[in-house]
Enzyme design. Structure first.
Site, mmCIF file in Angstrom:
data_model
loop_
_atom_site.group_PDB
_atom_site.id
_atom_site.type_symbol
_atom_site.label_atom_id
_atom_site.label_comp_id
_atom_site.label_asym_id
_atom_site.label_seq_id
_atom_site.Cartn_x
_atom_site.Cartn_y
_atom_site.Cartn_z
ATOM 1 N N CYS A 386 73.884 78.247 87.459
ATOM 2 C CA CYS A 386 72.796 77.941 86.534
ATOM 3 C C CYS A 386 72.955 78.669 85.186
ATOM 4 O O CYS A 386 73.702 78.206 84.340
ATOM 5 C CB CYS A 386 71.448 78.227 87.192
ATOM 6 S SG CYS A 386 70.135 77.272 86.401
ATOM 7 N N HIS A 511 71.732 75.051 91.630
ATOM 8 C CA HIS A 511 71.893 76.242 92.478
ATOM 9 C C HIS A 511 72.430 75.827 93.845
ATOM 10 O O HIS A 511 71.638 75.542 94.752
ATOM 11 C CB HIS A 511 70.542 76.934 92.683
ATOM 12 C CG HIS A 511 70.012 77.611 91.465
ATOM 13 N ND1 HIS A 511 70.319 78.915 91.145
ATOM 14 C CD2 HIS A 511 69.199 77.170 90.481
ATOM 15 C CE1 HIS A 511 69.702 79.254 90.021
ATOM 16 N NE2 HIS A 511 69.022 78.215 89.590
ATOM 17 N N GLU A 513 73.549 77.576 96.113
ATOM 18 C CA GLU A 513 73.214 78.556 97.165
ATOM 19 C C GLU A 513 72.017 78.131 98.016
ATOM 20 O O GLU A 513 71.928 78.502 99.186
ATOM 21 C CB GLU A 513 72.973 79.946 96.564
ATOM 22 C CG GLU A 513 71.762 80.118 95.655
ATOM 23 C CD GLU A 513 72.033 79.805 94.179
ATOM 24 O OE1 GLU A 513 72.977 79.044 93.889
ATOM 25 O OE2 GLU A 513 71.278 80.309 93.321
HETATM 26 N N1 GLN Z 1 67.328 80.477 81.863
HETATM 27 C C1 GLN Z 1 68.078 79.298 82.103
HETATM 28 C C2 GLN Z 1 67.233 78.038 81.914
HETATM 29 O O1 GLN Z 1 66.039 78.102 81.967
HETATM 30 C C3 GLN Z 1 68.758 79.318 83.458
HETATM 31 C C4 GLN Z 1 67.804 79.368 84.611
HETATM 32 C C5 GLN Z 1 68.444 79.796 85.912
HETATM 33 O O2 GLN Z 1 69.479 80.434 85.941
HETATM 34 N N2 GLN Z 1 67.824 79.481 86.998
HETATM 35 O O3 GLN Z 1 67.748 76.979 81.721
#
Ligand code: GLN
Length: 535
Positions: A386, A511, A513
């Protein structure tokens, strides 16, 4: 007529942190292994509506379900132990219940009645439970907090009334208690547990089953004593000492015979439990392998595994699958940010690969970018999650001369906003419920590293972010040494990038995971660990 759903309520006494969630998940595991369809639900006393805005440092990771609910990390345990994908209905925070009641009041649903905790909030809690249980043989509800706390009182009262609503024969109350050991007198003490049962009784619930947690194995005499003072039959009391691995817990509970007692009490006729696949996984999880890979976790919340729980679980499971130990080293992203190239190299010396974790805000961002740059340049295996993808794109842009490239989350005025919000998100950056959440389909480029590890080009993964790759820069990626190898089906959103000519540098906007299981590790993690073994 469909069979009535049976309900199991899991409460906790004495103190928090007893592993009530793992106990609930383990019971679910044992019932599923007997061929029953099982759902799990967590009722949390917090007045938050969901876990989206909770600080991970205090509360641990925010888990995301396929339908985009932001939940407590216990839902992650539930999914790993039950091996099913859960939904929003499995996570009920008190704030959500109150919100529903207040919205109903505003919409005139109560038709002039005085709206009260009893019966209106109680009945709203029960509706949430009832709705989530539809279609399952067994519905297990864990009540967060400790019985006796003011906070969780309304949930405890609601589940008591629930017994009346669906019939006491269809409900079973499991109380998880604690048995302290007194070193000086070499004794396991049952008094706090007795008091905890009394407390529950005082609220009108007589427990059917006790799970007695202890640090050391407690002697069988503890069962006799607990039984005598609590009125719970000895065979309905399970001793649960600390386990070497959380995945051992279902097996320990099975050995106590408690799952059969539960089925008997609920009148559930089942086949014999098939626990062999689980047993094999637990064996693999406790083995020491000949190979070890060292993974550096580039993170902002240091030293608390709970904040990246699913990432750790996914890495370990990928290790077992690859017959290797995974040795995890924390690398402080914030400290890395001030380091020179040589110092970054020194900090990453000795790791076989890195994981760049997800996150929000500015803290630790420069360190993540430096780690990404190092891994790209030195062909160090890297998995970006992410924010990890976003940092990778920034790193590649900067390495190609776009100095100051950034995400608008960190620098709103950057000359090269390679990561930015899509038009419909602008101005809503700090509010709840404005993120891209839950399952989204993604198409992988045939022949890419991502397609290779997945063994397919069509995938569905879970998201939780607000920012996206800025399409204005996409045609420059190849010149920066990266490639967008996964896109949304309409091609508008970049979901996966990878470094060109690299043994393994794959980063995803989603994600992975969240979908990894101890017995079915996620392809991205499997591929990442495998790539470290090849080096
Ligand atoms: N801060 C980033 C966004 O909002 C990534 C978010 C995250 O890693 N879950 O896009």
């Amino acid at each position: 007529m469909a069979k009535a759903t049976k309900y199991i309520f899991v409460t906790g006494g004495v103190l928090s942190g007893l592993g009530k969630g793992i106990t609930a998940a383990s019971i679910a595991n044992l019932l599923k292994a007997r061929g029953l369809s099982v759902n799990l639900q967590k009722c949390d006393p917090y007045l938050n509506v969901d876990a989206g805005m909770l600080n991970p440092r205090e509360h641990g990771e925010c888990f995301v379900t396929k339908d985009g609910a932001e939940t407590d990390l216990d839902l992650g345990h539930y999914e790993r132990f039950l091996d099913e994908e859960l939904t929003q209905s499995s996570s009920v925070m008190q704030g959500r219940v109150l919100l529903r009641v207040i919205e109903d009041e505003r919409h005139g649903k109560y038709q002039g009645q005085t709206v009260q905790i009893v019966p209106h909030v109680m009945s709203a809690v029960q509706d949430f439970i009832k709705e989530a249980s539809q279609g399952f043989d067994v519905h297990i509800v864990e009540i967060g907090g400790t019985v006796g706390d003011l906070e969780s009182q309304s949930f405890v009262e609601a589940i008591r009334e629930f017994g009346l609503r669906v019939g006491r024969d269809n409900c079973l109350y499991v109380h998880v208690v604690y048995l302290p050991y007194l070193g000086a007198s070499h004794e396991t003490k049952t008094k706090p547990a007795q008091n905890a049962v009394r407390e529950l009784r005082g609220m009108g619930i007589t427990p059917d089953v006790l799970v007695a947690r202890s640090e050391q194995p407690a002697g069988r005499h503890a069962i006799g004593k607990l039984s005598m003072f609590s009125g719970v039959e000895p065979e309905a009391i399970a001793l649960l000492p600390n386990a070497p691995s959380i995945y051992q817990v279902p097996l320990t509970l099975e050995d106590t015979g408690i799952a059969d007692v539960i089925c008997h009490k609920l009148g559930l006729k089942t086949k014999k439990a098939d626990l062999n696949p689980w047993r094999d996984m637990v064996k693999r999880s406790m083995k020491t392998y000949d190979h070890t890979v060292r993974v550096g976790i580039i993170a902002k919340y240091m030293d608390n595994e709970d904040t990246y729980l699913c990432v750790f679980e996914a890495l370990r499971a990928a290790g077992w699958w690859n017959n290797t130990n995974v040795d995890i080293t924390w690398i402080d992203a914030e400290k890395l940010g001030d380091k020179t190239e040589a110092e970054v190299a020194a900090a990453l010396q000795g790791v076989n690969g890195i994981v760049i974790t997800g996150g929000f805000g500015t803290r630790g961002v420069e360190g993540k970018i430096k780690a990404a740059q190092y891994a790209m340049a030195h062909k160090l295996p890297c998995l970006g999650l992410c924010y990890g993808l976003q940092m990778s794109v920034i790193a590649a842009a900067r390495a190609a001369g776009k100095m100051g490239a950034n995400t608008t989350e960190v620098d709103a005025d950057t000359k090269y906003p390679v990561i930015t919000t899509m038009a419909d998100q602008k101005g809503r950056e700090n509010t709840g419920g404005t993120m891209r959440l839950g399952d989204y389909p993604c198409h992988l480029t045939a022949g890419s590293k991502a397609a290779e590890v997945y063994g397919t080009t069509k995938i569905v993964e879970r998201h939780r972010h607000r920012y996206e790759c800025n399409n204005d820069f996409r045609d420059q990626y190849e010149s920066w040494g990266i490639r967008a190898s996964g896109l949304s089906p309409d091609g508008r959103l970049v979901e996966v990038i990878e470094a060109i000519d690299h043994p393994f540098y794959v980063a995803s906007q989603f994600h992975p995971e969240f979908k990894s299981r101890p017995n079915r590790p996620h392809p991205m993690f499997k591929g990442f660990v495998a790539s470290m073994l090849q080096k």
